[in-house]
Design an enzyme around this catalytic site. Structure first.
Site, PDB file in Angstrom:
ATOM      1  N   LYS A 139       0.030  -7.546  -5.117  1.00 31.82           N
ATOM      2  CA  LYS A 139       0.001  -8.588  -6.138  1.00 31.82           C
ATOM      3  C   LYS A 139       1.076  -9.625  -5.818  1.00 31.82           C
ATOM      4  O   LYS A 139       2.189  -9.274  -5.406  1.00 31.82           O
ATOM      5  CB  LYS A 139       0.239  -7.959  -7.502  1.00 31.82           C
ATOM      6  CG  LYS A 139       0.127  -8.889  -8.694  1.00 31.82           C
ATOM      7  CD  LYS A 139       0.323  -8.075  -9.981  1.00 31.82           C
ATOM      8  CE  LYS A 139       0.270  -8.926 -11.226  1.00 31.82           C
ATOM      9  NZ  LYS A 139       0.445  -8.106 -12.457  1.00 31.82           N
TER      10      LYS A 139
ATOM     11  N   SER B  88      -1.446  -4.584 -17.797  1.00 30.95           N
ATOM     12  CA  SER B  88      -1.758  -5.422 -16.632  1.00 30.95           C
ATOM     13  C   SER B  88      -2.261  -4.673 -15.413  1.00 30.95           C
ATOM     14  O   SER B  88      -2.821  -5.277 -14.503  1.00 30.95           O
ATOM     15  CB  SER B  88      -0.520  -6.230 -16.223  1.00 30.95           C
ATOM     16  OG  SER B  88      -0.381  -7.350 -17.048  1.00 30.95           O
TER      17      SER B  88
ATOM     18  N   SER C 176      -2.824  -8.699 -15.881  1.00 34.83           N
ATOM     19  CA  SER C 176      -2.591  -9.778 -14.943  1.00 34.83           C
ATOM     20  C   SER C 176      -2.853  -9.404 -13.486  1.00 34.83           C
ATOM     21  O   SER C 176      -2.862 -10.273 -12.611  1.00 34.83           O
ATOM     22  CB  SER C 176      -1.155 -10.286 -15.077  1.00 34.83           C
ATOM     23  OG  SER C 176      -0.224  -9.260 -14.760  1.00 34.83           O
TER      24      SER C 176
END
Length: 565
Positions: free
Chosen positions: A126, A230, A206
């Protein structure tokens, strides 16, 4: 748990992984018009290897036998990114050194000097995880300049374990902690990530790009981060596995923060065994034995000590589960239904409970207490913590040096406003009381107490091994004007408590995946992963995405609300 128990659990999960049947998955790919057993050019990766379903132990067995190399595997994933990612926009960039990393792993395999289960395995990160050789942006143009110069601690662990750092994934900008009405999966750097199952639907956030990339088989594993939901929500909404570890089990050093009181990075994969093996590397594995809490969390976690190969006389997957503690027989599971997520999701939970009971589990319905108070307190506490922690992080980077400068950057950057213009959370955080304020301290103390009690008291009252709940509703249509459609409450108790949670695929509604979230007590990560492996095996809910442009209408429930992720 003694050494024999650790070895038995490891043998059960690894043996089960080695024995997973690939032909059925390949048949499903053929039915859906895809075949990821081959590279996108049509050349077979290796006989019997399906990128959708192959596990790390199976890959390591082939590399040990010489029938597969990390270079071949890495090239296959790079080609697949090139061919598939334009539909979903999950991968921001690939590493220019990926093939060199793979070649180094191949040399270690040839000389019998492999570094562990992730040696030669491609991993996506990420893009809020620092990498010394690639930009780390958190999705914001404010950080799109020079790379940080040093790796996050978890990246250092991955490199030492021989993993191939394949690239960086898109995310909800600033981990969805910028605007009151954000659109998950959108960032000014990467644009909008799409859900691979239905392309006009949202991937949740996210860790949107990490989950979507795994669903599309663009990497073997990926790293996500979570403050509240997330990791697990994107995992559920994209039909993959995501583990939010116990707080502190994985170092947060070098990761763009929201709150040190809740933030953690964690592993995501298409199956539980790969997730567990990745956690063993992220958390330090053997090197952490001196840390009582950490070693307790890892006790029983599968760690592949050598490259296993298929051998005659291995038990069946069901036998291994029954003999070595991953069976569901006699397990007590609390089902938190959350009917607010809709009748279709509740029907998935009903079917799930029936399957778990058929496998021998005792399923009782529960409602963890204190949820309204947790929802009332969490957001104000995070505002104070974000101001403190983002200022500390920005001080290590080129660009805006603090939150006030970051707000000014966004006001003067039209590109940051192309999906939504708001930065209300930034502005509220700037005005929030400092973390030295007694009111803030009382809030965080109450949050910690009530969140832990919500899980501990529920598990004790019903003598549970875990609490389960739906991870997510069916994915809503992505809409910049409206923003995200839901707050999903199932992730909050474990997120605020710092307890582990794990999402595994449970089923689907109109082509859209729904995950089953499992929660357990403090530093019970190994037990949760073992239980998750048994649940995964019984539900058999995974299926490959079909990249549909749209699907039947799924009615929105309520207005757009802020989703803290």
């Amino acid at each position: 748990m003694g050494k024999r128990s650790i070895a038995a659990m490891t043998a059960a999960l690894v043996a089960g992984s080695l024995l997973t049947s690939v032909p059925n998955a390949g048949a499903q790919d053929a039915e859906h018009g895809t075949n990821s057993s081959s590279t996108p050019t049509g050349a077979p990766l290796a006989p019997g290897v399906d990128l959708d379903t192959v596990t790390i132990p199976q890959l390591q067995a082939r590399m040990a036998a010489g029938s597969l190399t990390s270079s071949t595997l890495t090239r296959a994933y790079l080609r697949r990114i090139e061919n598939v990612d334009p539909r979903i926009h999950a991968v921001l960039r690939t590493s220019p050194t990926a093939l060199r990393q793979a070649a180094a792993s191949d040399a270690r395999h040839r000389h019998g000097k492999t570094l562990g289960p992730l040696d030669g395995i491609p991993v996506l990160l990420k893009d809020n995880v620092n990498t010394r050789d690639m930009p780390t942006t958190a999705g914001s143009l404010a950080l799109a300049g020079s790379p940080p110069g040093t790796d996050a601690a978890l990246v250092t662990r991955l490199r030492k374990a021989g993993a191939v750092i394949l690239g960086k994934t898109n995310l909800s900008e600033w981990a969805n902690f910028r605007a009151a009405k954000p659109t998950s999966g959108w960032s000014a750097v990467g644009g909008q990530t799409n859900n691979p199952y239905v392309l006009d639907r949202n991937p949740c956030g996210s860790s949107s790009g990490s989950a979507a990339a795994l669903a599309a088989s663009l990497s073997q594993v990926a790293i996500g981060t979570e403050t509240d939901g997330s990791i697990v929500c994107p995992a559920g909404m994209n039909g993959v596995v995501g583990h939010k570890p116990s707080l502190g089990l994985v170092s947060q050093s070098g990761v763009v923060p929201i709150s040190a009181e809740q933030d953690t990075a964690g592993p995501m994969a298409r199956n539980v065994i790969d997730t567990a093996l990745t956690l063993s590397v992220l958390s330090g594995g053997e090197s952490s034995r001196g840390d009582g809490a950490r070693s307790g969390a890892l006790r029983g976690l599968p760690v592949l000590q050598s490259n296993p190969g298929p051998s005659s006389g291995l038990p069946t997957e069901d036998d291994a589960a029954a003999d070595h503690g991953t069976s569901l027989r006699g397990k007590r599971i609390g089902l938190w239904r959350l009917p607010s997520l809709g009748a279709d999701v509740d029907a998935v939970m009903t079917r799930t409970a029936k399957k778990l009971r058929k496998a021998g589990a005792v399923v009782v319905e529960v409602t963890p207490p204190y949820q309204a108070r947790l929802a009332e307190l969490e957001f104000p506490a995070l505002l104070s913590e974000f101001h403190r922690d983002i200022d500390a992080y920005l001080g290590t980077r080129e660009g805006p040096r603090n939150l006030a400068e970051l707000i000014e950057f966004n006001r003067s950057s039209p590109e940051e406003q192309t999906c939504f213009a708001g930065q209300e959370l930034f502005e509220q955080a700037l005005a929030a009381p400092p973390t030295t304020d007694p009111t803030y301290r009382a809030m965080r103390a109450e949050l910690k107490d009530l969140s832990r009690r919500s899980i501990d008291e529920t598990m004790a009252a019903h003598h549970l091994d875990a609490i389960t709940a739906p991870t997510n509703p069916p994915a809503w249509t992505t809409d910049c004007a409206r923003g995200d459609n839901d707050v999903i409450p199932s992730s909050t108790p474990a997120a605020v408590a710092g307890y582990p949670s794990l999402s595994v695929p449970a089923g689907s509604v109109n082509e859209l995946p729904v995950g089953l979230l499992l929660m357990a007590g403090d530093h019970q990560d190994a037990k949760l992963l073992s239980l998750g492996a048994a649940v995964e095996h019984r539900l058999k809910a995974w299926r490959a995405p079909r990249y549909l442009p749209t699907a039947g209408h799924v009615a929105p429930r309520g207005g757009a609300v802020a989703d803290i992720r």
